[in-house]
Motif scaffolding. Structure first.
Motif, PDB file in Angstrom:
ATOM      1  N   THR A  37     -17.977  26.899 -42.886  1.00 55.78           N
ATOM      2  CA  THR A  37     -18.799  27.000 -41.531  1.00 55.78           C
ATOM      3  C   THR A  37     -17.556  25.641 -41.659  1.00 55.78           C
ATOM      4  OG1 THR A  37     -20.377  28.189 -43.102  1.00 55.78           O
ATOM      5  CG2 THR A  37     -20.598  26.694 -41.460  1.00 55.78           C
ATOM      6  N   ASN A  67     -17.002  34.374 -25.914  1.00 59.33           N
ATOM      7  CA  ASN A  67     -19.012  35.055 -26.373  1.00 59.33           C
ATOM      8  C   ASN A  67     -18.248  36.466 -26.803  1.00 59.33           C
ATOM      9  OD1 ASN A  67     -20.165  33.426 -25.082  1.00 59.33           O
ATOM     10  ND2 ASN A  67     -20.155  34.247 -23.835  1.00 59.33           N
ATOM     11  N   MET A  70     -17.809  36.719 -31.014  1.00 56.29           N
ATOM     12  CA  MET A  70     -18.733  35.890 -31.916  1.00 56.29           C
ATOM     13  C   MET A  70     -18.914  38.087 -32.534  1.00 56.29           C
ATOM     14  SD  MET A  70     -21.861  34.133 -30.234  1.00 56.29           S
ATOM     15  CE  MET A  70     -22.165  34.930 -28.997  1.00 56.29           C
ATOM     16  N   GLY A  71     -19.148  38.967 -31.987  1.00 59.15           N
ATOM     17  CA  GLY A  71     -19.509  39.847 -32.805  1.00 59.15           C
ATOM     18  C   GLY A  71     -17.636  40.240 -33.237  1.00 59.15           C
ATOM     19  N   VAL A 111     -15.956  32.859 -38.047  1.00 58.42           N
ATOM     20  CA  VAL A 111     -17.225  31.753 -37.474  1.00 58.42           C
ATOM     21  C   VAL A 111     -17.609  31.072 -36.597  1.00 58.42           C
ATOM     22  CG1 VAL A 111     -18.869  29.979 -38.152  1.00 58.42           C
ATOM     23  CG2 VAL A 111     -18.991  31.090 -39.846  1.00 58.42           C
ATOM     24  N   ILE A 114     -18.272  31.704 -33.384  1.00 53.73           N
ATOM     25  CA  ILE A 114     -20.013  31.621 -32.958  1.00 53.73           C
ATOM     26  C   ILE A 114     -20.406  30.815 -32.551  1.00 53.73           C
ATOM     27  CG2 ILE A 114     -22.490  32.088 -34.608  1.00 53.73           C
ATOM     28  CD1 ILE A 114     -20.792  34.191 -36.507  1.00 53.73           C
ATOM     29  N   LEU A 118     -22.253  29.455 -28.932  1.00 57.45           N
ATOM     30  CA  LEU A 118     -23.483  28.561 -29.120  1.00 57.45           C
ATOM     31  C   LEU A 118     -23.435  27.649 -29.241  1.00 57.45           C
ATOM     32  CD1 LEU A 118     -24.960  30.508 -32.541  1.00 57.45           C
ATOM     33  CD2 LEU A 118     -25.377  31.617 -29.954  1.00 57.45           C
ATOM     34  N   ALA A 159     -26.846  26.669 -34.328  1.00 54.24           N
ATOM     35  CA  ALA A 159     -25.261  27.244 -34.816  1.00 54.24           C
ATOM     36  C   ALA A 159     -24.772  27.326 -35.640  1.00 54.24           C
ATOM     37  CB  ALA A 159     -24.813  26.952 -33.175  1.00 54.24           C
ATOM     38  N   ALA A 162     -26.391  29.159 -38.298  1.00 55.00           N
ATOM     39  CA  ALA A 162     -25.530  31.573 -37.742  1.00 55.00           C
ATOM     40  C   ALA A 162     -24.603  31.196 -38.195  1.00 55.00           C
ATOM     41  CB  ALA A 162     -25.978  31.316 -36.297  1.00 55.00           C
ATOM     42  N   GLY A 163     -23.770  30.224 -38.228  1.00 57.42           N
ATOM     43  CA  GLY A 163     -22.199  30.918 -39.131  1.00 57.42           C
ATOM     44  C   GLY A 163     -22.376  30.601 -39.787  1.00 57.42           C
ATOM     45  N   ARG A 166     -23.691  34.507 -41.446  1.00 58.58           N
ATOM     46  CA  ARG A 166     -22.663  35.211 -41.215  1.00 58.58           C
ATOM     47  C   ARG A 166     -21.296  35.250 -41.981  1.00 58.58           C
ATOM     48  NH1 ARG A 166     -20.281  39.771 -37.430  1.00 58.58           N
ATOM     49  NH2 ARG A 166     -17.844  39.227 -36.573  1.00 58.58           N
ATOM     50  N   GLU A 170     -21.054  38.249 -45.583  1.00 58.30           N
ATOM     51  CA  GLU A 170     -20.157  39.123 -44.760  1.00 58.30           C
ATOM     52  C   GLU A 170     -19.208  39.597 -46.253  1.00 58.30           C
ATOM     53  OE1 GLU A 170     -15.885  40.038 -44.664  1.00 58.30           O
ATOM     54  OE2 GLU A 170     -16.552  37.748 -45.009  1.00 58.30           O
TER      55      GLU A 170
END
Lengths: 235, 255
Positions: A37, A67, A70-71, A111, A114, A118, A159, A162-163, A166, A170
């Motif tokens: 991170t 974007n 991110m997924g 990460v 993401i 964001l 943000a 959130a990273g 994730r 994972e």
């Protein structure tokens, strides 16, 4: 299934007993995901901010791609990093496969989009409010980047969280590039997957409980950050 | 607070005859068009009255557009705007105050320190200058507070002294008191008088005719992107010459 209560009891006892093997797994998880991170933030915060304040041909395309990334499916990231780091791969000479460093690399790749996406959103919005004023004060577009990052600090913190959320939750990427080697690259998520298949539900459940608690703490931190921002009228 | 208001009144009287302004604005052959619509069309306009030049006019007349053009936030379609310092003091520095103050998410002092650092004021000198500016804006007791937690009037006073921190020769004000109550408005007007008296040229837009009467040296009426009348304040309100000005003062001017 009638054993669930029993397994849960065993799991809680395991947590409370301070089992050193279990805690070393938790610590490795935290070390890998926090490092990933921090590295992703060091790149993603300035990158996202620059993407927000600059204009160049094809910018919309870049934004859409970031974007979409991110997924990114973790197993695909794992596979890609595996191919790069394997002995026959372009970075094979580094001998990083099946080390915590390889896991960090994989999580950074997960990460980074993401945090970048964001950050771009947050800084874009702030820039809409600040642009004329900062220009009036004589700042060039690039000079506004540090100012916007600092003034968006509370939202940007969410943000980063959130990273981290994730990264720590994972399993696919770290399993492939880490190899789930006991005492070396075994983290919470990969241990849960392994121990469940072995039938050692107590350890799996214990780690699951800790993982959920970490998720709760991350969310609490997000809420506390938002609250503090509001109190300072910085929201 | 009472003392403060009295002091502002005293200043008003004292400041009745402003010093020579630091700057004059010359607009020539200016047009601004967007989407084939002409927003501004000003063949010639000079703003060099000793006190504030106040631009009035109905909504959509182009008042804010003109301020933003002078400030360089918008490009002109054709024509020029020249800023000159009659005393020959080099490049004219300008600052602008927006209708809604845009304060940074920092403390009151932090907002001032940010601008001073941007201006290259060395760290040691900044502290003293911040204190001066806080005193000028009557914000000494607010120094450490988050800027955005201030009241509307305090926020606009902070924005005003922050604009002064850039050391401007020309100060552009876009409806600086529009969202404020009468007391806060009076405080801002007092500050504007002080600033004008210190030799900084003020060009301001307002909807408030009373404010124009109280502050202006000269009044410029804009309507549909054109200057309808430019006159000294007393003359403008007593004997408006243009049909547009007569209609505007009686509240009959349509967009």
């Amino acid at each position: 299934m009638q054993n669930f209560a029993e397994e849960l009891r065993a799991a809680l006892l395991l947590i409370l007993s301070g089992d050193p093997d279990m805690w070393s797994i938790v610590l490795l998880s935290l070390r890998v995901s926090l490092t990933a991170t921090v590295v992703a933030a060091a790149i993603g915060l300035p990158l996202g901010a620059i993407l927000a304040v600059t204009r160049f041909p094809g910018k919309q395309l870049v934004v859409v791609v970031v974007n979409a990334l991110m997924g990114l499916p973790p197993v695909v990231v794992g596979l890609t990093v595996y191919l790069l780091l394997s002995n026959s791969g372009p970075l094979g000479v580094l001998s990083l496969l099946y080390t915590p460093t390889a896991m960090i690399v994989a999580q950074v790749l997960l990460v980074l989009p993401i945090i970048t996406a964001l950050t771009r959103q947050i800084i874009s919005e702030l820039d809409g409010e600040y642009a004329d004023q900062l220009r009036s004060l004589g700042l060039s577009r690039m000079q506004t980047v540090p100012t916007l990052l600092w003034d968006g600090r509370f939202q940007l913190m969410t943000a980063l969280l959130a990273g981290f959320g994730r990264a720590v939750a994972e399993v696919g990427a770290v399993l492939i590039v880490g190899g789930n080697i006991n005492h070396v690259t075994r983290v919470m998520t990969t241990t849960i997957a392994l121990e469940t298949s072995k039938g050692n539900l107590a350890l799996a459940l214990a780690l699951g409980v800790i993982l959920i608690m970490i998720a709760l703490m991350v969310n609490a931190a997000v809420a506390a950050t938002a609250l503090r921002a509001q109190r300072l009228s910085h929201a | 607070m009472r003392d403060h208001t009295d002091q502002l009144r005293a200043n008003w009287a004292k400041d009745a005859a402003p010093a020579v302004p630091a700057c004059r604005v010359d607009v020539s052959d200016l047009t601004v068009a967007r989407d084939r619509k002409t927003l501004l069309n000003i063949p010639a306009l000079t703003l060099n009255a000793p006190g504030p030049s106040v631009i009035i006019g109905p909504n959509g007349a182009g008042k804010s557009v003109l301020l933003r053009l002078i400030h360089g936030l918008l490009p002109a379609t054709t024509g020029q705007i020249a800023l000159t310092d009659p005393s020959g003091g080099g490049a004219v520095k300008q600052a602008m105050l927006f209708q809604k103050p845009v304060l940074l998410r920092r403390s009151v002092s932090g907002n001032l320190g940010f601008v001073l650092r941007q201006q290259g004021v060395p760290w040691r000198a900044r502290r003293a200058r911040i204190d001066e500016l806080l005193a000028q804006g009557h914000l000494q007791t607010r120094a450490k507070q988050p800027a955005r937690s201030l009241s509307g009037g305090e926020q606009q006073r902070l924005a005003l002294v922050r604009a002064l921190a850039t050391g401007p020769d020309l100060l552009l004000l876009d409806e600086p008191t529009a969202p404020l109550d009468p007391a806060a408005t009076r405080e801002i007007e007092g500050l504007i008088r002080q600033i004008s008296a210190s030799g900084i040229k003020i060009v301001m837009v307002t909807h408030d005719l009373g404010q124009a009467r109280r502050l202006a040296s000269e009044v410029i009426l804009l309507h549909r992107g054109q200057v309808q009348e430019q006159a000294p304040t007393d003359r403008f309100f007593a004997l408006p010459r243009s049909a547009a000005a007569q209609a505007f003062l009686s509240g009959d001017l349509l967009r």
